[in-house]
Design a protein around this motif. Structure first.
Motif, PDB file in Angstrom:
ATOM      1  N   VAL A 143     -45.545  90.557  40.686  1.00 40.67           N
ATOM      2  CA  VAL A 143     -45.179  90.310  39.284  1.00 40.67           C
ATOM      3  C   VAL A 143     -43.665  90.092  39.105  1.00 40.67           C
ATOM      4  CG1 VAL A 143     -47.183  91.488  38.302  1.00 40.67           C
ATOM      5  CG2 VAL A 143     -45.108  92.799  38.761  1.00 40.67           C
ATOM      6  N   PRO A 144     -43.269  89.457  37.982  1.00 40.50           N
ATOM      7  CA  PRO A 144     -41.858  89.148  37.734  1.00 40.50           C
ATOM      8  C   PRO A 144     -41.153  90.251  36.932  1.00 40.50           C
ATOM      9  CG  PRO A 144     -43.185  88.014  36.120  1.00 40.50           C
ATOM     10  CD  PRO A 144     -44.124  88.857  36.943  1.00 40.50           C
ATOM     11  N   TRP A 145     -39.950  89.914  36.433  1.00 40.62           N
ATOM     12  CA  TRP A 145     -39.082  90.928  35.835  1.00 40.62           C
ATOM     13  C   TRP A 145     -39.020  90.873  34.307  1.00 40.62           C
ATOM     14  CZ3 TRP A 145     -35.940  87.612  33.383  1.00 40.62           C
ATOM     15  CH2 TRP A 145     -35.647  86.396  33.994  1.00 40.62           C
ATOM     16  N   ASN A 146     -39.744  89.947  33.693  1.00 41.74           N
ATOM     17  CA  ASN A 146     -39.565  89.822  32.236  1.00 41.74           C
ATOM     18  C   ASN A 146     -40.431  90.795  31.425  1.00 41.74           C
ATOM     19  OD1 ASN A 146     -41.826  88.388  32.981  1.00 41.74           O
ATOM     20  ND2 ASN A 146     -41.524  86.773  31.475  1.00 41.74           N
ATOM     21  N   LYS A 169     -46.859  94.821  43.892  1.00 35.55           N
ATOM     22  CA  LYS A 169     -45.423  94.749  44.162  1.00 35.55           C
ATOM     23  C   LYS A 169     -44.676  94.307  42.902  1.00 35.55           C
ATOM     24  CE  LYS A 169     -42.849  91.323  45.658  1.00 35.55           C
ATOM     25  NZ  LYS A 169     -41.648  91.573  44.844  1.00 35.55           N
ATOM     26  N   ASP A 201     -37.510  90.174  47.821  1.00 36.10           N
ATOM     27  CA  ASP A 201     -38.398  89.007  47.707  1.00 36.10           C
ATOM     28  C   ASP A 201     -39.151  88.728  49.018  1.00 36.10           C
ATOM     29  OD1 ASP A 201     -37.783  88.567  45.093  1.00 36.10           O
ATOM     30  OD2 ASP A 201     -36.469  86.843  45.430  1.00 36.10           O
ATOM     31  N   THR A 219     -47.892  86.545  39.058  1.00 32.96           N
ATOM     32  CA  THR A 219     -47.208  85.979  37.895  1.00 32.96           C
ATOM     33  C   THR A 219     -45.757  85.776  38.289  1.00 32.96           C
ATOM     34  OG1 THR A 219     -48.671  87.105  36.346  1.00 32.96           O
ATOM     35  CG2 THR A 219     -46.597  86.299  35.472  1.00 32.96           C
ATOM     36  N   GLY A 220     -45.254  84.583  38.011  1.00 35.84           N
ATOM     37  CA  GLY A 220     -43.865  84.279  38.354  1.00 35.84           C
ATOM     38  C   GLY A 220     -43.601  82.798  38.185  1.00 35.84           C
ATOM     39  N   SER A 221     -42.636  82.300  38.927  1.00 34.47           N
ATOM     40  CA  SER A 221     -42.226  80.909  38.734  1.00 34.47           C
ATOM     41  C   SER A 221     -43.205  79.948  39.422  1.00 34.47           C
ATOM     42  CB  SER A 221     -40.823  80.714  39.293  1.00 34.47           C
ATOM     43  OG  SER A 221     -40.842  80.936  40.680  1.00 34.47           O
ATOM     44  N   THR A 224     -42.448  79.576  43.211  1.00 35.09           N
ATOM     45  CA  THR A 224     -43.016  80.632  44.070  1.00 35.09           C
ATOM     46  C   THR A 224     -44.541  80.505  44.115  1.00 35.09           C
ATOM     47  OG1 THR A 224     -41.180  82.069  43.442  1.00 35.09           O
ATOM     48  CG2 THR A 224     -43.024  83.119  44.524  1.00 35.09           C
ATOM     49  N   GLU A 242     -50.227  82.781  37.456  1.00 32.51           N
ATOM     50  CA  GLU A 242     -49.706  82.596  36.086  1.00 32.51           C
ATOM     51  C   GLU A 242     -48.249  82.196  36.246  1.00 32.51           C
ATOM     52  OE1 GLU A 242     -51.414  82.525  33.521  1.00 32.51           O
ATOM     53  OE2 GLU A 242     -53.179  83.748  33.870  1.00 32.51           O
ATOM     54  N   LEU A 243     -47.918  80.957  35.891  1.00 34.93           N
ATOM     55  CA  LEU A 243     -46.616  80.421  36.279  1.00 34.93           C
ATOM     56  C   LEU A 243     -45.740  80.064  35.078  1.00 34.93           C
ATOM     57  CD1 LEU A 243     -48.014  78.271  39.222  1.00 34.93           C
ATOM     58  CD2 LEU A 243     -47.217  80.636  39.270  1.00 34.93           C
ATOM     59  N   GLY A 244     -44.801  79.195  35.298  1.00 35.44           N
ATOM     60  CA  GLY A 244     -43.813  78.887  34.263  1.00 35.44           C
ATOM     61  C   GLY A 244     -44.385  78.056  33.124  1.00 35.44           C
ATOM     62  N   CYS A 276     -42.657  83.684  29.352  1.00 33.61           N
ATOM     63  CA  CYS A 276     -43.286  82.446  29.828  1.00 33.61           C
ATOM     64  C   CYS A 276     -43.809  81.630  28.659  1.00 33.61           C
ATOM     65  CB  CYS A 276     -44.400  82.768  30.811  1.00 33.61           C
ATOM     66  SG  CYS A 276     -45.621  83.912  30.171  1.00 33.61           S
ATOM     67  N   GLU A 375     -37.413  74.614  32.052  1.00 28.82           N
ATOM     68  CA  GLU A 375     -37.702  75.913  31.439  1.00 28.82           C
ATOM     69  C   GLU A 375     -36.394  76.707  31.424  1.00 28.82           C
ATOM     70  OE1 GLU A 375     -39.944  78.774  33.800  1.00 28.82           O
ATOM     71  OE2 GLU A 375     -40.888  79.544  31.988  1.00 28.82           O
TER      72      GLU A 375
HETATM   73  P1  NAD Z   1     -40.196  84.554  40.833  1.00 23.72           P
HETATM   74  O1  NAD Z   1     -41.255  83.569  41.171  1.00 23.72           O
HETATM   75  O2  NAD Z   1     -38.844  84.351  41.394  1.00 23.72           O
HETATM   76  O3  NAD Z   1     -40.618  86.023  41.295  1.00 23.72           O
HETATM   77  C1  NAD Z   1     -41.827  86.610  40.884  1.00 23.72           C
HETATM   78  C2  NAD Z   1     -42.272  87.614  41.932  1.00 23.72           C
HETATM   79  O4  NAD Z   1     -42.534  86.927  43.161  1.00 23.72           O
HETATM   80  C3  NAD Z   1     -41.251  88.687  42.250  1.00 23.72           C
HETATM   81  O5  NAD Z   1     -41.934  89.913  42.429  1.00 23.72           O
HETATM   82  C4  NAD Z   1     -40.659  88.211  43.560  1.00 23.72           C
HETATM   83  O6  NAD Z   1     -40.154  89.263  44.366  1.00 23.72           O
HETATM   84  C5  NAD Z   1     -41.857  87.561  44.244  1.00 23.72           C
HETATM   85  N1  NAD Z   1     -41.537  86.523  45.230  1.00 23.72           N
HETATM   86  C6  NAD Z   1     -40.395  85.820  45.370  1.00 23.72           C
HETATM   87  N2  NAD Z   1     -40.518  84.929  46.387  1.00 23.72           N
HETATM   88  C7  NAD Z   1     -41.773  85.063  46.878  1.00 23.72           C
HETATM   89  C8  NAD Z   1     -42.524  84.388  47.891  1.00 23.72           C
HETATM   90  N3  NAD Z   1     -42.015  83.403  48.612  1.00 23.72           N
HETATM   91  N4  NAD Z   1     -43.816  84.766  48.086  1.00 23.72           N
HETATM   92  C9  NAD Z   1     -44.386  85.744  47.355  1.00 23.72           C
HETATM   93  N5  NAD Z   1     -43.714  86.409  46.379  1.00 23.72           N
HETATM   94  C10 NAD Z   1     -42.432  86.079  46.127  1.00 23.72           C
HETATM   95  O7  NAD Z   1     -40.182  84.623  39.247  1.00 23.72           O
HETATM   96  P2  NAD Z   1     -39.219  85.482  38.313  1.00 23.72           P
HETATM   97  O8  NAD Z   1     -37.882  84.822  38.327  1.00 23.72           O
HETATM   98  O9  NAD Z   1     -39.336  86.910  38.688  1.00 23.72           O
HETATM   99  O10 NAD Z   1     -39.920  85.295  36.889  1.00 23.72           O
HETATM  100  C11 NAD Z   1     -39.658  84.235  36.037  1.00 23.72           C
HETATM  101  C12 NAD Z   1     -40.767  83.186  36.099  1.00 23.72           C
HETATM  102  O11 NAD Z   1     -42.032  83.791  35.876  1.00 23.72           O
HETATM  103  C13 NAD Z   1     -40.619  82.135  35.014  1.00 23.72           C
HETATM  104  O12 NAD Z   1     -40.856  80.853  35.542  1.00 23.72           O
HETATM  105  C14 NAD Z   1     -41.713  82.483  34.021  1.00 23.72           C
HETATM  106  O13 NAD Z   1     -42.159  81.432  33.217  1.00 23.72           O
HETATM  107  C15 NAD Z   1     -42.768  83.010  34.927  1.00 23.72           C
HETATM  108  N6  NAD Z   1     -43.704  83.864  34.187  1.00 23.72           N
HETATM  109  C16 NAD Z   1     -44.971  83.407  33.949  1.00 23.72           C
HETATM  110  C17 NAD Z   1     -45.859  84.159  33.206  1.00 23.72           C
HETATM  111  C18 NAD Z   1     -47.282  83.697  32.940  1.00 23.72           C
HETATM  112  O14 NAD Z   1     -48.098  84.513  32.572  1.00 23.72           O
HETATM  113  N7  NAD Z   1     -47.610  82.445  33.111  1.00 23.72           N
HETATM  114  C19 NAD Z   1     -45.459  85.389  32.703  1.00 23.72           C
HETATM  115  C20 NAD Z   1     -44.165  85.832  32.957  1.00 23.72           C
HETATM  116  C21 NAD Z   1     -43.296  85.051  33.719  1.00 23.72           C
END
Ligand code: NAD
Length: 475
Positions: A143-146, A169, A201, A219-221, A224, A242-244, A276, A375
């Protein structure tokens, strides 16, 4: 004050020799030391989850529901402590942190009521065919940090309701509140069913590629997410991504300027725009553009940007330095290109303490401006003028993302007709960011893969298994 936190592995709170620091984005002070797990700790967590799976999958679903309800209660009962801790690591104002903690407790409780009933496909003289859902096994959650607590909990609850066990994680930027919750739930969740481990990471790819993990829920970018899809392909792990997003709001000419200005403001600026599903592009009909943009700018001028732990703060800092620098770069790019600012755009001092970005509202920048096309994930709101609905739809859909969007109008039928033309997983008419634990939430296009929430989200933690009995067989 710096506190040392531990991980939850196999029902025990454990330390590791390697550690990492967690910083308060409001003042850049170190507030926590957490384990920095590597392959060995991950292997232990996965082994604990695998061990627990053999019993947990056979535990009656009503007992699993009870455990989830106890997790919800633990979060609610400790909400005061948890929301303050959340503000200190994430940056969001206390009121919004409170919203996340109570929201997570409520969402977990609601998810515990979801059903996973069998479905009868055929019940005839010749055959009985039934589909049952079986848990996929050990889940890796990333999961991400927001919204660190909400994101972790919205994965843990359906995973364990389905009968799976999980290794979660958190983001290295925001692990503290989740680790505190780990301590609080340690004694209500059977050992190994929920494991929470922290690391840099680099721990993410080890999870994605772990041979004894059966599914990744991430959930994250988008960047990733693509790496996860690639890593998970080696053994065809199930994935939910769940992405950007680059969500568009469309304001039709019949909307009441005074009434929508404040709501539009918060659709872009809550959590300092690090959502997001924040409105990242706002298209306003030309008939009301001048009045509405002025009303939004006037509202913005009364909002205080500052430390989220201080009363009166409306918009907190950006959560981390990397994202802070990225948002400043987008604003600088807008300045370099001569785009007009209604609010903000003044020089902000990156050498100051805390990752603060002033509220920034742009006046009709072009569609291909970086600050519109990318974004932003920061306190930035580009307002754009449109003249016809067809034009608004085309511009809104002109994105690789397809997460959510909104339409603002007094004529809800017209709003629904317009919503149905948008290429996104969710569209709100006259509200924003409302997510229901009973409705699927997922992105179209490059905003995601699969869905969370509701029965659809729950099923993602299961395989369908069809059992067919031939009733008139000659055996
Ligand atoms: P990120 O992708 O950098 O990191 C997210 C998570 O992935 C962190 O826990 C990180 O440690 C881990 N990670 C990093 N590199 C990895 C890899 N190669 N393999 C597996 N895991 C890895 O995202 P972020 O900067 O933490 O969060 C911001 C992004 O998340 C934005 O794009 C936002 O839109 C998106 N987001 C999406 C949703 C949704 O529900 N669609 C919700 C919240 C945030």
């Amino acid at each position: 004050m710096t506190t040392t936190y531990r991980n939850l592995i196999g029902g025990e709170m454990v330390e590791t020799s390697a550690t990492m620091e967690v910083v308060n984005p409001a003042n850049e002070e170190v507030i926590g030391i957490v384990p920095a797990c590597g392959k060995d700790e991950l292997d232990r967590a996965v082994a604990a989850a695998r061990d627990a799976f053999s019993t947990w999958k056979k535990t009656p679903i009503d007992e699993r529901r009870k455990v989830i309800q106890q997790i919800s209660a633990a979060i609610k009962d400790n909400a005061d402590e948890l929301y303050r801790l959340l503000t200190s690591e994430q940056g969001k104002p206390h009121s919004q942190a409170k919203g996340e903690i109570y929201g997570a407790a409520g969402m977990v409780a609601a998810q515990s009521t979801l059903k996973l009933d069998d479905v009868i496909n055929e019940d005839s003289d010749t055959r009985l065919s039934r589909t049952r859902r079986v848990p996929v096994g050990v889940v890796g959650g990333i999961v991400p940090w927001n919204f660190p607590v909400m994101m972790a909990m919205q994965k843990i609850a359906p995973a364990i309701l389905s009968g799976c066990t999980i290794v979660m994680k958190p983001s290295p930027f925001t692990p503290l509140t989740t680790l505190r919750i780990a301590e609080l739930i340690k004694d209500v969740v059977p050992a190994g069913v929920v494991n929470i481990i922290t690391g840099e990471d680099t721990l993410g790819p080890l999870i994605t590629e772990h041979p004894d993990i059966d599914k990744i829920t991430f959930t994250g970018s988008t960047a990733t997410g693509k790496k996860i899809m690639e890593g998970a392909s080696a053994d065809l792990k199930r994935i939910t991504l769940e992405l950007g997003g680059n969500d568009a709001s469309i304001v039709l000419p019949d909307a009441d300027v005074e009434k929508v200005a404040e709501q539009l403001f918060w659709s872009s600026f809550s959590n300092a725009g690090q959502v997001c599903i924040a409105a990242k592009r706002v298209y306003i009909h030309e008939d009301i553009y001048d009045d509405l943009s002025r009303a939004i700018a006037d509202y913005a001028k009364n909002i205080v940007v500052g430390d989220g732990s201080q009363q009166g703060t409306g918009v907190g800092p950006i959560q981390n330095k990397k994202q802070y620098e990225r948002v400043l770069e987008l604003i600088q790019d807008a300045k370099d290109n001569g785009y007009k600012f209604l609010v903000g755009g003044e020089h902000s001092d990156p050498s100051g303490t805390g990752y603060y970005v002033p509220i920034t509202i742009l006046d009709n920048p072009p569609e291909d401006a970086r600050i519109v096309a990318e974004e932003q994930f920061g306190p930035v709101m580009p307002l754009m003028k449109f003249s016809s609905e067809d034009e608004a739809v085309e511009r809104a859909n002109n994105s690789e993302y397809g997460l959510a969007g909104a339409v603002w109008t007094k004529d809800t039928d017209r709003g629904v007709a317009l919503a149905e033309r948008l290429e996104t997983g969710t569209v709100w008419i006259n509200e924003y960011m409302h997510l229901s634990p009973f409705a699927p939430f997922g992105g179209h296009k490059q905003s995601g893969f699969g869905a969370e929430y509701g029965e659809e989200g729950l099923k993602e933690f299961t395989y369908p298994q069809v059992i067919t009995v031939k009733r008139d067989a000659k055996v």
